[in-house]
Design an enzyme around this catalytic site. Structure first.
Site, PDB file in Angstrom:
ATOM      1  N   CYS A 237       0.821  -1.208   0.000  1.00  0.00           N
ATOM      2  CA  CYS A 237       0.000   0.000   0.000  1.00  0.00           C
ATOM      3  C   CYS A 237       0.858   1.262   0.000  1.00  0.00           C
ATOM      4  CB  CYS A 237      -0.907   0.007   1.226  1.00  0.00           C
ATOM      5  SG  CYS A 237      -1.924   1.483   1.365  1.00  0.00           S
TER       6      CYS A 237
ATOM      7  N   CYS B 131      -7.647   1.219  -1.783  1.00  0.00           N
ATOM      8  CA  CYS B 131      -7.325   0.459  -0.571  1.00  0.00           C
ATOM      9  C   CYS B 131      -7.290  -1.011  -0.945  1.00  0.00           C
ATOM     10  CB  CYS B 131      -8.360   0.719   0.521  1.00  0.00           C
ATOM     11  SG  CYS B 131      -8.062  -0.254   2.020  1.00  0.00           S
TER      12      CYS B 131
ATOM     13  N   CYS C 168     -12.637 -11.322  19.599  1.00  0.00           N
ATOM     14  CA  CYS C 168     -11.847 -10.379  18.809  1.00  0.00           C
ATOM     15  C   CYS C 168     -10.735  -9.763  19.650  1.00  0.00           C
ATOM     16  CB  CYS C 168     -12.742  -9.286  18.216  1.00  0.00           C
ATOM     17  SG  CYS C 168     -13.635  -8.304  19.444  1.00  0.00           S
TER      18      CYS C 168
ATOM     19  N   GLN D  12     -19.465  -8.863  10.499  1.00  0.00           N
ATOM     20  CA  GLN D  12     -18.075  -9.222  10.246  1.00  0.00           C
ATOM     21  C   GLN D  12     -17.693  -8.766   8.839  1.00  0.00           C
ATOM     22  OE1 GLN D  12     -16.164 -10.204  12.516  1.00  0.00           O
ATOM     23  NE2 GLN D  12     -17.350 -11.362  14.013  1.00  0.00           N
TER      24      GLN D  12
END
Length: 457
Positions: free
Chosen positions: A83, A172, A414, A291
């Site tokens: 990126c 992205c 998580c 999710q």
């Protein structure tokens, strides 16, 4: 003689001289760890096996934080970040580590935390990690907006690392391609609007029934702005909605009219995804938690059901159930499923999802799961329990285990730290850890998700 207070310099924040250190491991947040003068030094961006040049930026009694200045000897596991916004955007912070090494690190960090805080992960307990594609896996993202008063332009992007500043982006690589490809044209469109100085965030979602864009507005749009937005949505073939200060949605453009779609009472089409090999359709609204990695979610739900092994005569409780991500597929196999969620809007959506899927053996309730549940009508003996809490974990809910008495507990986490803490409660209540899996929900980041199975001894 008057005396005046003079602040002493904050030595803990002063940069040190340059140091040469050897990195030995990563912490669970992805920072390199080295030793200096008897202290642990955390170095973001450094990798195990590397010799690095750093400057200490903060010093405490037992540890210090450092800034990476240079890499003198690289590890073979170091990867070139894909990126162009890496190290500016606060998102993907492990792109400098190869994907195989990322997963090995996450497995090790998970087992180390569990062993340190709860229970040793013995041979045979740790199962193969659940993985997906390394890139373009996110089906949802919220892009922040900022009107630059100097350039008179609206910037669209993500928050910078450890900052409220926005990094303007053109693409992205962890977003679904259909979403990433919208960023540049969406930025150009928004800069044509009269309302560009007052716009809020943009939420993009790739769903089974198309691509959705929700534009947060703080003032009513002029007709000319609405028309520009509609023309854009038509050209891009996306569903476009606005959301005002009260959270009210308005549909500006619907890309198509597939017969499988569900329209709400106020004629808003909402996104949905399917579960259980297409047997269940799960609809959600902007602001609802879902999710973001669709592939991992499918595999995670399937594994949870396999571990719970629901039977037709069993009662199963799903705490922190959201819009029914686990509850709906479970209801295909169990006699009675109860879902409990703390957000009223999500409970309403879950009930609607049960109705649309013609599942009559499932009931959803609203409750604060960190509060006293002793009077809750749904609380009682169950056969099996599923937990999918937020980062804070399920510590308070687990205090009612003696009243529920499930034979099996599947805990989806998580945050490995809260999972490890809550595992202690389960073990103290007579459960043993049978299986543990790392879920690589967020490749290229340090985030670790996990699923654990506990069974009565």
């Amino acid at each position: 003689m008057a005396q005046f207070f003079k602040a002493k310099p904050n030595k803990t924040k002063q940069l040190s001289a340059k140091l040469s250190l050897t990195v030995t491991q990563l912490d669970h947040l992805g920072a390199g760890i080295a030793q200096h003068n008897g202290k642990v030094v955390f170095i973001p961006g450094a990798l195990p096996g590397e010799k690095v040049t750093v400057q200490l930026t903060e010093q405490k009694k037992k540890y210090a934080k450092a800034k990476l200045i240079g890499i003198d000897e690289k590890t073979p596991n170091r990867a070139k970040a894909k990126c162009p916004h890496y190290q500016q955007c606060g998102g993907c912070d492990l792109q400098h580590l190869s994907i195989d090494a990322q997963r090995q690190h996450k497995q090790a960090a998970l087992t180390n935390l569990m062993s340190k805080l709860a229970v040793d992960v013995e041979d045979g307990i740790l199962t193969e990690p659940v993985v997906s594609e390394d890139w373009h896996y996110r089906r949802r993202a919220r892009l922040a907006t900022l009107f630059n008063k100097k350039s008179k332009m609206l910037e669209l992007g993500f928050r910078a690392a450890n900052s409220n500043n926005i990094v303007q982006i053109k693409q992205c690589d962890v977003l679904a391609k259909s979403l990433s490809n919208l960023i540049t044209p969406f930025t150009a469109l928004l800069n044509q609007l009269h309302a560009k100085t007052t716009l809020g965030h943009v939420e993009l979602t790739e769903a089974e029934n198309g691509v959705f864009a929700v534009l947060r507005i703080t003032k009513a749009l002029k007709e000319s702005d609405s028309q520009l937005l509609i023309e854009f949505a038509k050209a891009q073939k996306i569903h476009l909605l606005t959301q005002d200060n009260e959270g009210q949605l308005q549909s500006l453009f619907v890309a198509d009219e597939p017969p499988a779609d569900v329209i709400t009472e106020n004629h808003i089409r909402l996104p949905f995804y399917r579960l259980a090999e297409g047997q269940v359709q799960c609809q959600f609204s902007p602001g609802n938690f879902v999710q973001v990695n669709a592939d991992i979610n499918q595999k995670m739900v399937a594994q949870a059901i396999e571990w719970l092994a629901p039977k037709e005569n069993e009662r199963i409780l799903d705490l922190f159930c959201g819009v029914g991500n686990f509850s709906l597929p479970l209801a295909l196999q169990a006699a009675d499923v109860v879902g409990v969620e703390g957000v009223p809007e999500m409970v309403a959506q879950a009930n609607q999802n049960a109705k649309e899927n013609q599942l009559n053996n499932i009931h959803f309730y609203h409750a604060d799961l960190s509060a006293d549940l002793s009077e809750a009508s749904w609380l009682g003996q169950i056969d099996k329990l599923l937990l999918d809490p937020a980062r804070a974990g399920a510590y308070e809910s687990l205090q009612w285990l003696s009243k529920m008495k499930p034979a099996k507990v599947v805990y989806v986490s998580c945050n490995p730290a809260s999972l490890a803490r809550d595992s202690q409660v389960l073990i103290e209540q007579g459960y043993q850890l049978s299986k543990l899996t790392m879920l690589d929900m967020f490749p290229q980041t340090h985030h670790i998700e996990a699923m654990a199975l506990f069974e009565t001894r």
